[in-house]
Scaffold this motif. Sequence first.
Motif, PDB file in Angstrom:
ATOM      1  N   GLY A  16       0.819  -1.214   0.000  1.00 22.81           N
ATOM      2  CA  GLY A  16       0.000   0.000   0.000  1.00 22.81           C
ATOM      3  C   GLY A  16       0.849   1.258   0.000  1.00 22.81           C
ATOM      4  N   ALA A  17       1.897   1.270   0.810  1.00 21.11           N
ATOM      5  CA  ALA A  17       2.776   2.443   0.859  1.00 21.11           C
ATOM      6  C   ALA A  17       3.488   2.640  -0.470  1.00 21.11           C
ATOM      7  N   ALA A  18       3.997   1.552  -1.036  1.00 25.45           N
ATOM      8  CA  ALA A  18       4.687   1.658  -2.324  1.00 25.45           C
ATOM      9  C   ALA A  18       3.733   2.132  -3.412  1.00 25.45           C
ATOM     10  N   SER A  19       2.524   1.577  -3.422  1.00 27.20           N
ATOM     11  CA  SER A  19       1.535   1.988  -4.432  1.00 27.20           C
ATOM     12  C   SER A  19       1.182   3.453  -4.261  1.00 27.20           C
ATOM     13  N   GLY A  20       1.049   3.880  -3.021  1.00 18.25           N
ATOM     14  CA  GLY A  20       0.720   5.281  -2.771  1.00 18.25           C
ATOM     15  C   GLY A  20       1.810   6.212  -3.264  1.00 18.25           C
ATOM     16  N   LEU A  21       3.054   5.809  -3.055  1.00 19.45           N
ATOM     17  CA  LEU A  21       4.161   6.653  -3.523  1.00 19.45           C
ATOM     18  C   LEU A  21       4.270   6.639  -5.043  1.00 19.45           C
ATOM     19  N   LEU A  22       4.054   5.463  -5.652  1.00 16.28           N
ATOM     20  CA  LEU A  22       4.191   5.362  -7.114  1.00 16.28           C
ATOM     21  C   LEU A  22       3.058   6.059  -7.857  1.00 16.28           C
ATOM     22  N   PHE A  23       1.878   5.969  -7.317  1.00 18.63           N
ATOM     23  CA  PHE A  23       0.720   6.509  -8.034  1.00 18.63           C
ATOM     24  C   PHE A  23       0.211   7.828  -7.444  1.00 18.63           C
ATOM     25  N   ALA A  24       1.037   8.479  -6.634  1.00 22.35           N
ATOM     26  CA  ALA A  24       0.641   9.749  -6.011  1.00 22.35           C
ATOM     27  C   ALA A  24       0.510  10.825  -7.072  1.00 22.35           C
ATOM     28  N   PRO A  25      -0.472  11.737  -6.925  1.00 25.31           N
ATOM     29  CA  PRO A  25      -0.667  12.797  -7.916  1.00 25.31           C
ATOM     30  C   PRO A  25       0.382  13.916  -7.796  1.00 25.31           C
ATOM     31  N   ARG A  26       1.303  13.785  -6.834  1.00 22.29           N
ATOM     32  CA  ARG A  26       2.340  14.801  -6.662  1.00 22.29           C
ATOM     33  C   ARG A  26       3.635  14.339  -7.331  1.00 22.29           C
ATOM     34  N   SER A  27       4.528  15.298  -7.460  1.00 22.94           N
ATOM     35  CA  SER A  27       5.852  14.952  -7.982  1.00 22.94           C
ATOM     36  C   SER A  27       6.618  14.206  -6.900  1.00 22.94           C
ATOM     37  N   GLY A  28       7.689  13.579  -7.254  1.00 22.42           N
ATOM     38  CA  GLY A  28       8.503  12.844  -6.293  1.00 22.42           C
ATOM     39  C   GLY A  28       9.023  13.751  -5.199  1.00 22.42           C
ATOM     40  N   LYS A  29       9.449  14.956  -5.584  1.00 22.28           N
ATOM     41  CA  LYS A  29       9.977  15.897  -4.593  1.00 22.28           C
ATOM     42  C   LYS A  29       8.886  16.302  -3.603  1.00 22.28           C
ATOM     43  N   ALA A  30       7.686  16.597  -4.107  1.00 20.44           N
ATOM     44  CA  ALA A  30       6.571  16.998  -3.232  1.00 20.44           C
ATOM     45  C   ALA A  30       6.154  15.841  -2.335  1.00 20.44           C
ATOM     46  N   THR A  31       6.172  14.632  -2.883  1.00 18.71           N
ATOM     47  CA  THR A  31       5.807  13.457  -2.087  1.00 18.71           C
ATOM     48  C   THR A  31       6.820  13.232  -0.980  1.00 18.71           C
ATOM     49  N   ARG A  32       8.118  13.350  -1.337  1.00 17.02           N
ATOM     50  CA  ARG A  32       9.162  13.181  -0.323  1.00 17.02           C
ATOM     51  C   ARG A  32       9.047  14.258   0.756  1.00 17.02           C
ATOM     52  N   GLN A  33       8.756  15.494   0.351  1.00 20.26           N
ATOM     53  CA  GLN A  33       8.614  16.575   1.331  1.00 20.26           C
ATOM     54  C   GLN A  33       7.422  16.319   2.241  1.00 20.26           C
ATOM     55  N   LYS A  34       6.315  15.834   1.661  1.00 25.17           N
ATOM     56  CA  LYS A  34       5.151  15.514   2.481  1.00 25.17           C
ATOM     57  C   LYS A  34       5.496  14.390   3.460  1.00 25.17           C
ATOM     58  N   PHE A  35       6.234  13.407   2.996  1.00 31.10           N
ATOM     59  CA  PHE A  35       6.650  12.308   3.854  1.00 31.10           C
ATOM     60  C   PHE A  35       7.526  12.829   4.999  1.00 31.10           C
ATOM     61  N   VAL A  36       8.467  13.720   4.704  1.00 30.37           N
ATOM     62  CA  VAL A  36       9.338  14.308   5.733  1.00 30.37           C
ATOM     63  C   VAL A  36       8.504  15.135   6.713  1.00 30.37           C
ATOM     64  N   ASP A  37       7.564  15.903   6.199  1.00 33.69           N
ATOM     65  CA  ASP A  37       6.699  16.714   7.069  1.00 33.69           C
ATOM     66  C   ASP A  37       5.879  15.817   8.001  1.00 33.69           C
ATOM     67  N   GLU A  38       5.349  14.733   7.454  1.00 35.96           N
ATOM     68  CA  GLU A  38       4.568  13.804   8.272  1.00 35.96           C
ATOM     69  C   GLU A  38       5.443  13.178   9.362  1.00 35.96           C
ATOM     70  N   LEU A  39       6.668  12.802   8.996  1.00 37.37           N
ATOM     71  CA  LEU A  39       7.582  12.234   9.996  1.00 37.37           C
ATOM     72  C   LEU A  39       7.889  13.239  11.097  1.00 37.37           C
ATOM     73  N   GLU A  40       8.079  14.511  10.713  1.00 39.85           N
ATOM     74  CA  GLU A  40       8.333  15.548  11.718  1.00 39.85           C
ATOM     75  C   GLU A  40       7.119  15.733  12.623  1.00 39.85           C
ATOM     76  N   ASP A  41       5.930  15.708  12.028  1.00 42.56           N
ATOM     77  CA  ASP A  41       4.708  15.826  12.839  1.00 42.56           C
ATOM     78  C   ASP A  41       4.609  14.670  13.836  1.00 42.56           C
ATOM     79  N   TRP A  42       4.882  13.447  13.352  1.00 41.21           N
ATOM     80  CA  TRP A  42       4.834  12.282  14.234  1.00 41.21           C
ATOM     81  C   TRP A  42       5.899  12.385  15.320  1.00 41.21           C
ATOM     82  N   SER A  43       7.066  12.907  14.962  1.00 38.38           N
ATOM     83  CA  SER A  43       8.142  13.083  15.942  1.00 38.38           C
ATOM     84  C   SER A  43       7.721  14.096  17.008  1.00 38.38           C
TER      85      SER A  43
END
Length: 114
Positions: A16-43
């Motif tokens: 599910g995570a891989a599919s979400g990253l591969l088929f995300a409507p954002r660019s790779g950079k935006a997806t990675r930034q969202k992932f980093v932001d989410e990790l910071e929020d969780w931290s």
Amino acid sequence: MMGKFSKGILFGAVVGAASGLLFAPRSGKATRQKFVDELEDWSDLKEDFTDKLDQFKESAQALQAAADTYIEPFIDGINRDVETFKFQAEPRVEQIQEQVEKIQSELPDLPIEK
């Protein structure tokens, strides 16, 4: 049986995570930034939770210390009050019992009216 279930859940999460990253409507950079932001929020949430848990532990320790300080003397005081009450009440109870016995002994001698 539970091992297969756990493996299935893990596999589904990875796919599910891989599919979400591969088929995300954002660019790779935006997806990675969202992932980093989410990790910071969780931290941040983890740090907040840890701080609140530490505060709770401190409060529980303070409550235990207060209980240790006040409860034993309070119980001792109540026990003393109960003993004092018993000491004062016993002669009165004996007097009341004597009066009841006196009344009962004189009661059959009273004429009963109909």
